[in-house]
Design a protein around this motif. Structure first.
Motif, PDB file in Angstrom:
ATOM      1  N   TYR A  33       0.851  -1.182   0.000  1.00 31.58           N
ATOM      2  CA  TYR A  33       0.000   0.000   0.000  1.00 31.58           C
ATOM      3  C   TYR A  33       0.891   1.238   0.000  1.00 31.58           C
ATOM      4  N   PHE A  35       0.898   5.599   0.532  1.00 34.44           N
ATOM      5  CA  PHE A  35       0.167   6.683   1.183  1.00 34.44           C
ATOM      6  C   PHE A  35       0.872   8.008   0.925  1.00 34.44           C
ATOM      7  N   TYR A  37       0.981  11.493   3.274  1.00 38.69           N
ATOM      8  CA  TYR A  37       0.627  12.141   4.522  1.00 38.69           C
ATOM      9  C   TYR A  37       1.017  13.608   4.440  1.00 38.69           C
ATOM     10  N   LEU A  47      -3.478  11.693   7.206  1.00 31.67           N
ATOM     11  CA  LEU A  47      -3.525  10.918   5.972  1.00 31.67           C
ATOM     12  C   LEU A  47      -4.248  11.707   4.890  1.00 31.67           C
ATOM     13  N   ARG A  50      -4.658   7.214  -0.061  1.00 33.88           N
ATOM     14  CA  ARG A  50      -4.148   5.843   0.050  1.00 33.88           C
ATOM     15  C   ARG A  50      -4.382   5.119  -1.274  1.00 33.88           C
ATOM     16  N   GLU A  52      -3.939   1.156  -3.080  1.00 35.01           N
ATOM     17  CA  GLU A  52      -3.630  -0.274  -2.970  1.00 35.01           C
ATOM     18  C   GLU A  52      -2.893  -0.702  -4.227  1.00 35.01           C
ATOM     19  N   PHE A  91       4.648  13.746   2.992  1.00 31.28           N
ATOM     20  CA  PHE A  91       5.459  12.536   3.048  1.00 31.28           C
ATOM     21  C   PHE A  91       4.784  11.419   2.278  1.00 31.28           C
ATOM     22  N   PHE A  95       3.791   0.792   2.639  1.00 29.17           N
ATOM     23  CA  PHE A  95       3.389  -0.113   3.715  1.00 29.17           C
ATOM     24  C   PHE A  95       3.293  -1.542   3.207  1.00 29.17           C
ATOM     25  N   TYR A  97       4.441  -4.541   6.026  1.00 32.54           N
ATOM     26  CA  TYR A  97       4.264  -4.939   7.417  1.00 32.54           C
ATOM     27  C   TYR A  97       4.298  -3.736   8.352  1.00 32.54           C
ATOM     28  N   ASP A  98       4.949  -2.679   7.920  1.00 28.94           N
ATOM     29  CA  ASP A  98       4.938  -1.424   8.663  1.00 28.94           C
ATOM     30  C   ASP A  98       5.147  -0.284   7.676  1.00 28.94           C
ATOM     31  N   MET A  99       5.049   0.934   8.177  1.00 31.77           N
ATOM     32  CA  MET A  99       5.053   2.113   7.314  1.00 31.77           C
ATOM     33  C   MET A  99       6.470   2.693   7.235  1.00 31.77           C
ATOM     34  N   ARG A 100       6.943   2.906   6.011  1.00 29.79           N
ATOM     35  CA  ARG A 100       8.257   3.536   5.795  1.00 29.79           C
ATOM     36  C   ARG A 100       8.044   4.806   4.995  1.00 29.79           C
ATOM     37  N   PHE A 101       8.731   5.853   5.405  1.00 26.71           N
ATOM     38  CA  PHE A 101       8.483   7.178   4.863  1.00 26.71           C
ATOM     39  C   PHE A 101       9.658   7.696   4.034  1.00 26.71           C
TER      40      PHE A 101
END
Lengths: 111, 114
Positions: A33, A35, A37, A47, A50, A52, A91, A95, A97-101
């Motif tokens: 996913y 995003f 922000y 947010l 988003r 997919e 930003f 995503f 498993y976790d969110m990276r920016f």
């Protein structure tokens, strides 16, 4: 490791005009996913939009839309009819498993 | 529910002191995340909890850092023997489920180590 790159540290747009913020990412995953922000000065991140990865249709939220190019691993944000309240850090995030920016793009809106 | 709350908003501490930050997530959110953000950079992942279990820790989280989430509710992040390099904004976020629908962020705690 997944990385997110925002190549524009700063962008400027005239009020009521359109601006596009760029984002590229690197991944070997097929399902993820993306995003955008927004972080106004001294305020919390919110947010904006988003996407997919398995959906080809680009996401749209009012004046905000994305151009998602999966093969190119590109995910840009277009802000139409820019308003003074759009001024913020933006930003891009990835995503699985976790969110990276990414490092962010500072958007200035000129009246 | 007023969203994700973080306390304090600002903390100034002397090098070598210990500090503790608190995060209260949205009550029905089962996942809680800690990030660090330095000036001009994006948030960097530190750790996350699913309920009370700490499931992942970044290499950024040195031995001086510890996080807890007792009873799966609020969380604390403690930094022992602070260093000037610890000066940053510490962000907390929470999500319902995996986070694929996005995180809700708090306003952060700005730490200044002098």
């Amino acid at each position: 490791a997944q990385t997110v790159t925002q190549s524009q540290p700063e962008m400027s747009v005239q009020e009521a005009e359109t601006v596009t913020l760029s984002c590229t990412y690197d991944t070997s995953e097929s399902d993820y996913y993306l995003f955008w922000y927004k972080q106004p000065p001294s305020r919390q991140m919110i947010l904006v939009i988003r996407q997919e990865a398995y959906k080809q249709q680009n996401a749209t939220e009012n004046r905000f839309s994305v151009n998602f190019q999966k093969a190119a691993k590109s995910f840009s944000l277009k802000i139409s009819d820019s308003q003074l309240g759009d001024a913020a850090m933006y930003f891009c995030a990835y995503f699985t498993y976790d969110m990276r920016f990414g490092a962010g793009t500072r958007l200035t809106v000129k009246p | 529910d007023t969203g994700v709350s973080q306390d304090p908003r600002h903390k100034i501490t002397k090098r070598g002191q210990n500090v503790t930050f608190r995060c209260d997530p949205i009550s029905e959110h089962n996942r809680l995340y800690w990030y660090r953000q330095t000036l001009g950079q994006g948030p960097e992942f530190l750790t996350y909890f699913q309920n009370e279990a700490q499931l992942e820790k970044s290499r950024l989280l040195s031995d001086r850092f510890s996080a807890e989430r007792p009873k799966g509710s609020f969380s604390t992040l403690e930094i022992q023997r602070t260093e000037q390099g610890d000066s940053a904004m510490y962000l907390c976020a929470s999500s319902l489920g995996s986070g694929a629908y996005g995180y809700t962020f708090g306003s952060g705690t700005r730490l200044t180590v002098v």
